[in-house]
Design a protein around this motif. Structure first.
Motif, PDB file in Angstrom:
ATOM      1  N   ARG B 142      69.947  31.332  66.439  1.00  0.00           N
ATOM      2  CA  ARG B 142      70.102  31.063  67.866  1.00  0.00           C
ATOM      3  C   ARG B 142      70.647  29.656  68.095  1.00  0.00           C
ATOM      4  N   THR B 311      59.723  37.610  67.147  1.00  0.00           N
ATOM      5  CA  THR B 311      59.672  36.171  67.394  1.00  0.00           C
ATOM      6  C   THR B 311      59.792  35.823  68.870  1.00  0.00           C
ATOM      7  N   GLU B 312      60.573  36.584  69.602  1.00  0.00           N
ATOM      8  CA  GLU B 312      60.703  36.352  71.043  1.00  0.00           C
ATOM      9  C   GLU B 312      59.316  36.336  71.694  1.00  0.00           C
ATOM     10  N   GLU B 313      58.528  37.332  71.321  1.00  0.00           N
ATOM     11  CA  GLU B 313      57.174  37.468  71.851  1.00  0.00           C
ATOM     12  C   GLU B 313      56.296  36.295  71.415  1.00  0.00           C
ATOM     13  N   TYR B 538      61.043  27.274  70.132  1.00  0.00           N
ATOM     14  CA  TYR B 538      62.050  28.320  69.998  1.00  0.00           C
ATOM     15  C   TYR B 538      62.907  28.078  68.756  1.00  0.00           C
ATOM     16  N   PHE B 542      62.764  30.489  65.517  1.00  0.00           N
ATOM     17  CA  PHE B 542      63.951  31.236  65.140  1.00  0.00           C
ATOM     18  C   PHE B 542      64.588  30.653  63.887  1.00  0.00           C
TER      19      PHE B 542
END
Lengths: 255, 672
Positions: B142, B311-313, B538, B542
């Protein structure tokens, strides 16, 4: 009774790029009576193997026809062919053609398995046959564990287990030493005495001298034939040898 | 002999045995390209400047190592296969009057050409693919995608040296082979009459035991910590088990099948079983290799993909606001906590100094610990020593904070009463081993709870439970009870959550500035103040998950290539072996149709066996994987299950396609 009729058989091979044509069989005619033991002789390139392949329905003739028990081989459809071959023809090859993945027993049973026979029936046929050919002790062994003569006997057993109407043998003694050859030919003679029709292609005069009749092929034609009559093996051997000498001298004699 | 003969012969040999040589060259090109790309990333200085790039450095150096080892093993494997196929040709040269020295010269030239094509081709492919690889890496991490096109001389040199070295070693191995073996043996090297394999009961037993042991371990682990400890052992056991399974157990099973006459003496089984039995000995290792490679591909892909998608969660849980300020204080040592108005004022001023505004600001105190157990009784003693796994992580906050976060009147609670969210228990008893230390009654289970990071934000793992206690006095009592139960305690945290104006990059910079430049003296009594931003969390998360996924996909593709190649080589070598057998069977009266059918069933069984076993391995691995994923706070089962299933399906489809393609080559050889 006539078992096999071969009429005006012709086979022409065309080379790959359609150029030259090679005449393997020009005009072959003969017939085989039930219970006969016939040897076919001829030099390399005389068309012996082509003839045998056509008789075995592995190859198709360009002209003429082959009838087995009155039925023309060309009438048999492709899909029935394998079954027909299995049930009516037995094969013995020069290089045995045993499968090294199978034991002796399974090699012999192969055609029966392909016909979908029951294990009990297989057993019933295998036992007496193996005993007759002296293979009983070898049944559990694998091809790489036995001698050439034993391999060829296994191949004979595989050919006979379907009770074929005719046994076709292609140079069966070609890869054997003289003792094994002798044993095999004696075996053929024995089997023939029980009524089994045998057609054998061979180079060997010794092998041919054990047959009841010898056909000589030259240049794609049946050039001559000899009947044993009342002769012993020794005498017959002599006559075959004389014929071969005549043949190679290029005599223009036709049977 | 005429000069230039040997190079010419070498070229001719390569062209003539292209059916074997071409895939071999492709393998070298493929592995060299893979090695170049990963090495170029590892050596890339520009990469180090990126956010979260420290992870890339770790992952790429792991990658470099694995790819190098893999390349060495795999090229040796393909080379030995190639040599076995060619032994007849070399024996013939020898018999035709070439000295071993001459053969060695031919081999030398062949190796030179192979190395030249392989390394140059590999480097070109690597350079061309490098852009694609870095592009996907940046996307996975990302990060902004960089422009430009770079060459890495250092990685090129490393690739040339590594593959030159490997090919030199294979050449030496081949030379040794021809000097040791006599020409007749070389001539017959291809079809040495192989004996029927013996049943090795001991090995079969060992296979069943190791496989059972590996599976058992996978099924018995209770938590992530155990899973981590056990994982490696389980993998080793399963690998040993797989080899034994394919070598011994398969032979035992086939022999049992053969003993059943009714089953065995049917055309298809008859040919199939004897064929498999005959080839199982030489095939077993190849099949086990395929199986293990497939399993590795599946496990790596499904695991890393699950992690990445989860991972978003995880980021949402760990970072409930743009900026998270945690202030720890220790009531046991008499600290009274931060002066909240002063702290908030200082934070707002500092944010303003960076040109941004605070759009939302809230905060609360909490205390966290983990306990092991279920149904209302939780052991803190084991909960403190092992923080991972099937634990429940409790986050305590006061009724007053709860009320202000929810904009509701303060709930009326007694000292031993709590509101409980996240777990359905009616009462909570916390113990030291078996001895109860303190307990609460749950008077209410709220349906919703405000977003605070709590124990999950602190990196604790497990089932999260939120507990609302009466007041600050009860909250300050918790560390004492915790210490009594587990011999250790943590500090109370005041967590302040700020949302900011500005872009993601600006927020990152504010967080960076606040955590490095700001002085917070005079904001109350506390011991540690820690500031982190959502952007930072983040990037970190990521960075790890993307790095893992990148490595998983990268190695997965490489292993897939290996599996495909092994399948291909097996198909052709078996084709040549089977050709004669099927010709004989045709003469004896086997129909063409039946031949096709029996080849199909045999080849199908042999090739899909590894896939099926791999799927079983993956099924047993699933539980372990779930537990390992918990370490990264990924706790949802369903997405992981879907990932695993999806990977399995896609892999199965690729496997089937490869199988169909190579099967055609096989038929072509057999039916010629």
């Amino acid at each position: 009774m006539t078992l096999l009729e071969v009429n005006n058989l012709k086979k022409v091979y065309t080379t790959r790029f359609g150029g030259q044509q090679v005449q393997a069989l020009t005009d072959v005619t003969f017939s085989v009576e039930e219970g006969e033991f016939i040897a076919i002789m001829g030099e390399s390139g005389s068309g012996k193997t082509t003839l045998l392949n056509i008789l075995a329905a592995l190859d198709k003739p360009t002209g003429g026809q082959v009838r087995l028990q009155g039925r023309s081989l060309s009438e048999i459809r492709e899909r029935e062919m394998a079954a027909f071959r299995r049930d009516n023809l037995g094969f013995v090859f020069q290089d045995f053609n045993l499968l090294d993945t199978f034991s002796v027993q399974d090699n012999i049973l192969l055609p029966l398995v392909l016909s979908g026979k029951s294990p009990r029936e297989m057993e019933g046929r295998l036992k007496p046959l193996a005993a007759r050919l002296g293979l009983t002790a070898l049944l559990p062994k694998f091809p790489y564990e036995i001698s050439g003569g034993q391999k060829q006997r296994t191949a004979v057993a595989r050919a006979l287990i379907t009770n074929p109407s005719i046994l076709l043998a292609d140079e069966p003694t070609g890869a054997l030493d003289s003792k094994s050859s002798d044993e095999l030919l004696t075996l053929f003679a024995d089997v023939n005495r029980t009524g089994q029709t045998i057609l054998m292609v061979t180079h060997s005069v010794t092998a041919a001298s054990r047959a009841g009749r010898v056909l000589f092929i030259k240049d794609g034609q049946v050039f001559h034939q000899l009947y044993r009559g009342e002769d012993g093996d020794q005498r017959f051997y002599q006559r075959i040898n004389d014929t071969l000498t005549l043949l190679s001298a290029g005599g223009e004699h036709r049977a | 002999m005429r000069k230039g003969l040997f190079p010419k012969l070498a070229v001719q040999n390569i062209v003539l045995s292209r059916r074997f040589y071409f895939p071999y060259l492709l393998t070298i090109i493929g592995t060299a390209a893979a090695f170049y790309d990963i090495a170029a990333i590892a050596y890339d200085e520009g990469m180090r400047q990126l956010r979260g790039a420290e992870y890339v450095a770790v992952f790429s150096s792991i990658g470099v190592f694995i790819v190098a080892v893999f390349a060495a093993i795999f090229l040796f494997y393909t080379n030995s296969f190639l040599m076995k196929r060619r032994s007849k040709e070399l024996g013939l040269y020898n018999i035709l009057g070439m000295g071993k020295r001459h053969i060695a010269l031919i081999l030398l030239w062949e190796s030179l050409y192979t190395a030249l094509i392989g390394i140059v081709g590999g480097l070109s492919a690597g350079v061309l693919l490098y852009k694609l690889v870095t592009l996907s890496l940046h996307r996975l991490l990302r990060l902004e995608v960089p422009f430009g096109f770079e060459l890495s001389p250092r990685a090129m040199a490393a690739t040339a040296i590594l593959f030159g070295g490997i090919l030199l070693l294979t050449l030496l191995y081949n030379l040794r082979r021809i000097t040791v073996v006599n020409p007749i043996a070389l001539l017959h090297g291809e079809n040495v009459g192989e004996r029927e394999p013996k049943t090795r009961w001991l090995l079969a037993l060992l296979g069943i035991l190791t496989l059972g042991g590996g599976y058992g371990l996978a099924m018995m682990t209770q938590n992530s910590m155990e899973a981590m400890v056990v994982y490696f052992l389980a993998v080793i056991l399963v690998i040993i088990g797989t080899y034994c399974l394919f070598t011994a157990v398969s032979i035992a099973v086939l022999k049992l099948l053969r003993r059943n006459k009714k089953f065995y003496y049917q055309t298809r089984h008859f040919i199939g079983i004897s064929g498999m039995l005959y080839r199982m000995k030489q095939n077993a290792v190849g099949l086990a290799n395929i199986c293990i490679l497939s399993t590795m591909v599946l496990v790596m892909l499904s695991g890393t993909l699950s992690l990445y998608l989860g991972t978003e969660e995880v980021v949402a849980q760990r970072a409930p606001a743009d900026l998270i300020v945690r202030v720890n204080y220790d009531p046991i040592r008499g600290q009274r906590g931060p002066d909240v108005p002063a702290l908030e004022e200082r934070l707002s001023a500092q944010v303003a100094s960076q040109g941004q505004k605070v759009t939302k600001l809230e905060g609360n105190n909490y205390y966290c610990f983990s306990g092991s157990g279920r149904n209302g009784t939780y052991d803190l003693y084991s909960g403190a020593s092992m923080r991972y796994g099937s634990f429940t992580t409790f986050t305590f906050l006061t009724a007053q904070d709860y009320a202000s976060l929810t904009d509701q009147p303060t709930p009326e609670l007694k000292e031993d009463q709590v509101l409980l969210y996240g777990i359905p228990d009616d009462s909570l008893t916390f113990t030291r081993g078996e001895t109860p230390i303190f307990s609460f009654q749950a008077v209410e289970h709220p349906e919703d709870f405000p977003t605070i990071s709590g124990g999950i934000g602190l990196g604790l793992v497990g089932r999260p439970a939120m507990v609302v206690v009466k007041d600050q006095a009860v909250l300050q009592q918790l560390p004492r009870w915790d210490a009594e139960a587990s011999d250790s305690y943590t500090q109370i945290t005041y967590e302040c959550r700020l949302d900011l104006s500005g872009t993601a990059d600006e927020k990152y910079d504010v967080g960076h500035y606040l955590s490095h430049e700001t002085n917070f003296t005079g904001t109350g009594e506390w011991s540690v103040l820690h500031i982190t931003s959502r952007e930072q969390i983040y990037n970190e998360n990521f960075g790890i998950a993307g790095g893992f996924l990148f490595l998983g996909v990268y190695l997965g593709l490489l292993f897939l290539m290996a599996a495909v190649l092994i399948i291909y080589y097996k198909q052709i070598s078996e084709g040549y072996e089977d050709r004669q057998r099927f010709q004989i069977m045709e003469k004896v009266g086997l129909e063409q149709r039946e031949i096709r059918r029996s080849i199909n069933s045999q080849v199908l069984t042999v090739f899909f066996l590894p896939l099926i076993v791999a799927a079983v391995h993956v099924a047993f691995d699933f539980r372990l994987m779930l537990q390992l994923l918990q370490i990264f706070s990924v706790t949802d089962v369903l997405p992981t299950a879907l990932c695993t299933l999806g990977t399995l399906l896609v892999f199965g489809a690729i496997y089937a396609a490869v199988f169909a393609l190579t099967a055609r080559v096989y038929y072509h050889i057999v039916s010629r």
